[in-house]
Design a protein around this motif. Structure first.
Motif, mmCIF file in Angstrom:
data_model
loop_
_atom_site.group_PDB
_atom_site.id
_atom_site.type_symbol
_atom_site.label_atom_id
_atom_site.label_comp_id
_atom_site.label_asym_id
_atom_site.label_seq_id
_atom_site.Cartn_x
_atom_site.Cartn_y
_atom_site.Cartn_z
ATOM 1 N N LYS A 102 0.589 -11.527 47.301
ATOM 2 C CA LYS A 102 1.935 -11.585 46.727
ATOM 3 C C LYS A 102 2.034 -12.760 45.766
ATOM 4 O O LYS A 102 1.743 -13.903 46.123
ATOM 5 N N TYR A 104 4.944 -13.317 43.771
ATOM 6 C CA TYR A 104 6.323 -13.697 43.488
ATOM 7 C C TYR A 104 7.113 -13.807 44.796
ATOM 8 O O TYR A 104 6.910 -13.018 45.726
ATOM 9 N N PRO A 106 10.422 -13.568 47.309
ATOM 10 C CA PRO A 106 11.438 -12.510 47.444
ATOM 11 C C PRO A 106 12.642 -12.722 46.532
ATOM 12 O O PRO A 106 13.178 -11.762 45.976
ATOM 13 N N GLU A 109 11.793 -11.610 42.998
ATOM 14 C CA GLU A 109 11.764 -10.153 42.887
ATOM 15 C C GLU A 109 13.181 -9.574 42.837
ATOM 16 O O GLU A 109 13.468 -8.684 42.038
ATOM 17 N N VAL A 113 14.462 -7.566 39.475
ATOM 18 C CA VAL A 113 14.822 -6.151 39.539
ATOM 19 C C VAL A 113 16.296 -5.950 39.169
ATOM 20 O O VAL A 113 16.654 -4.964 38.518
ATOM 21 N N ILE A 136 6.757 -13.305 33.450
ATOM 22 C CA ILE A 136 6.453 -12.068 34.179
ATOM 23 C C ILE A 136 6.313 -10.935 33.175
ATOM 24 O O ILE A 136 7.210 -10.717 32.353
ATOM 25 N N ILE A 141 7.295 -6.147 36.137
ATOM 26 C CA ILE A 141 8.711 -5.873 36.399
ATOM 27 C C ILE A 141 8.909 -4.388 36.726
ATOM 28 O O ILE A 141 9.657 -4.025 37.628
ATOM 29 N N MET A 144 7.734 -3.787 40.322
ATOM 30 C CA MET A 144 8.725 -4.280 41.282
ATOM 31 C C MET A 144 9.897 -3.318 41.397
ATOM 32 O O MET A 144 10.354 -2.982 42.495
ATOM 33 N N THR A 145 10.415 -2.870 40.242
ATOM 34 C CA THR A 145 11.587 -1.999 40.225
ATOM 35 C C THR A 145 11.300 -0.675 40.923
ATOM 36 O O THR A 145 12.118 -0.183 41.708
ATOM 37 N N ARG A 147 9.011 -0.066 43.210
ATOM 38 C CA ARG A 147 8.794 -0.276 44.645
ATOM 39 C C ARG A 147 10.113 -0.482 45.384
ATOM 40 O O ARG A 147 10.357 0.130 46.427
ATOM 41 N N LEU A 148 10.986 -1.326 44.833
ATOM 42 C CA LEU A 148 12.264 -1.574 45.496
ATOM 43 C C LEU A 148 13.178 -0.350 45.398
ATOM 44 O O LEU A 148 13.920 -0.054 46.339
#
Length: 465
Positions: A102, A104, A106, A109, A113, A136, A141, A144-145, A147-148
């Motif tokens: 990892k 970054y 939390p 992130e 996002v 970044i 980015i 991350m977007t 995944r979340l």
């Protein structure tokens, strides 16, 4: 503190303008804060390894790892421990919940996002680099977007299934609005995906002279309108007791947004009033009577006043005004199609003011609430796959619902991970060893001689005479 102030004064002295000074100070504080945080964690790491040593672990090596925090990059120096017959471990990573590979934190992130849900990934990357000490890439980015966003969709589907709230404890409201509509997006390497949306709210309130939805809940799906309604239905059942509620629904009547789709998700209610969306009705009238704008305007007025006789008069007048030309048959067909459309939806065209309802506003807001989605996903020239659009839309909905952070802390271990008792104990021990009593310097004093010359103090005083 004095040393830091001296270094800042030195920076001011070495730079010619206020902008140069500010940029240098910004860099200086980023470096200082990152170094201090790194040293603090290293001190805690030294305390953490003591417990593992008692269990037979030995220090294998010191490893460095750079993690981007919101205040800048931090180099973590921590000890890897090993024990024969067991996997090697890094106590500090375990204690603070830092996942393998990892890069970054939390918080980074979450902020990244959130920013990416408002602007394209490249612009988000530029903004982060401009306003923070972080750098970044737009690819990171995007990852991350996605995944979340996928996590949020899973939560939306699964969380209501585990709710055990008794129906008597669920929210009771006099009126509830439900609207549904679709938004066509630009495709990427496939046909254009459609974003299906269903939104729920309890009415409109004024906030500083601006209307806002009361307790909105937004749901979406790029799979189908059925999926969007399914998600909305689960959360309706989870949040509300609708037995004594008047439900007001609104849609354009397109495929997948008919009245029965709303009936299927609301269950038992006091009353259900369905409306055909005024914006789409007016657009349909203008489309069918595009050859005669005067009749189109009169038809809009007739429908708005809910006057069946006037509607028939306008239809017959429109037919009589069609000239003999090559498009005569097409115009006549359009008039008959409009007549059937109005007859088919007549009960849903009755205005809100004529239905004896306790509210007089709150309809037609789904179209205006497309904006956060359309601006980000449609009006910036970007193409989407069905999956990618669904994940990004889920982030936007969660932010609009005010549940973004709550979902992340519920679903992702790295967001909800609290520091362990072992970590807290190590912090306490580090604090004990790290505290330094401030020096008071030389303490002034004198030897008093109030006794006789034969007393011990008197004899000592006599030695100095």
């Amino acid at each position: 503190m004095d040393n830091i102030i001296s270094e800042i004064v030195e920076i001011i002295n070495n730079n010619p303008s206020l902008m140069d000074i500010e940029m240098a100070v910004e860099t200086y504080f980023t470096e200082v804060l990152s170094q201090l945080f790194s040293k603090a964690l290293e001190r805690i790491d030294l305390e953490l390894i003591l417990e593992y040593k008692e269990k037979g672990f030995e220090i294998d090596r010191i490893e460095e790892r750079t993690v981007q925090f919101s205040f800048g990059p931090v180099v973590l120096k921590r000890r890897r421990m090993r024990k024969k017959g067991e996997k090697s471990i890094v106590p500090l990573d375990i204690a603070i919940g830092l996942e393998k590979h990892k890069r970054y934190s939390p918080l980074v992130e979450m902020k990244v996002v959130s920013l990416a849900s408002d602007s394209v990934y490249r612009k988000a990357s530029d903004a982060i680099e401009l306003l923070t000490p972080l750098s970044i890439s737009h690819g990171a980015i995007h990852s991350m977007t996605q995944r979340l966003g996928e996590t949020i969709q899973n939560y939306t589907d699964e969380a209501p299934l585990h709710d055990e709230t008794p129906i008597k404890d669920k929210k009771k409201v006099p009126v509830l609005f439900i609207e549904g509509d679709g938004l066509l997006l630009k495709g990427s390497k496939e046909k254009c995906p459609e974003l299906h949306r269903v939104q729920i709210h309890e009415g409109v309130v004024m906030n500083r002279k601006r209307p806002e939805l009361k307790n909105p809940l937004l749901f979406e799906s790029t799979e189908s309108s059925r999926k969007a309604f399914e998600r909305a239905g689960k959360w309706l059942e989870k949040e509300y007791n609708l037995r004594n509620t008047i439900v007001i629904s609104n849609s354009d009547g397109g495929s997948g947004y008919e009245r029965d789709k709303f009936d299927a998700i609301i269950g038992q209610t006091q009353r259900h009033e369905h409306f055909r969306d005024v914006y789409h009705v007016n657009r349909k009238i203008k489309e069918r009577l595009s050859f005669d704008k005067k009749m189109a305007n009169l038809m809009i007025r007739a429908v708005r006043s809910y006057d069946q006789d006037q509607v028939n008069v306008v239809l017959h007048t429109a037919l009589s005004r069609i000239d003999d030309n090559e498009k005569e048959a097409e115009y006549i067909e359009n008039v008959y199609k409009l007549e059937k459309y109005i007859q088919r939806n007549w009960s849903s065209l009755k205005p809100l003011r004529m239905r004896d309802l306790p509210v007089q506003k709150g309809l037609g807001v789904c179209e205006s609430n497309h904006r956060p989605f359309s601006y980000r996903m449609k009006h910036q020239g970007r193409g989407f796959t069905k999956k990618g659009a669904g994940n990004l839309a889920a982030v936007i909905s969660a932010r609009r619902n005010g549940s973004f952070l709550r979902i992340l802390t519920t679903e992702l271990p790295v967001f909800k991970e609290e520091v362990t008792d072992q970590f807290k104990s190590a912090v306490r021990n580090a604090l004990k060893k790290g505290k330094v009593q401030p020096s008071q310097g030389a303490v002034p004093g004198r030897i008093a001689n109030y006794g006789s010359t034969s007393s011990p103090m008197g004899r000592l005083a006599g030695m100095f005479r």
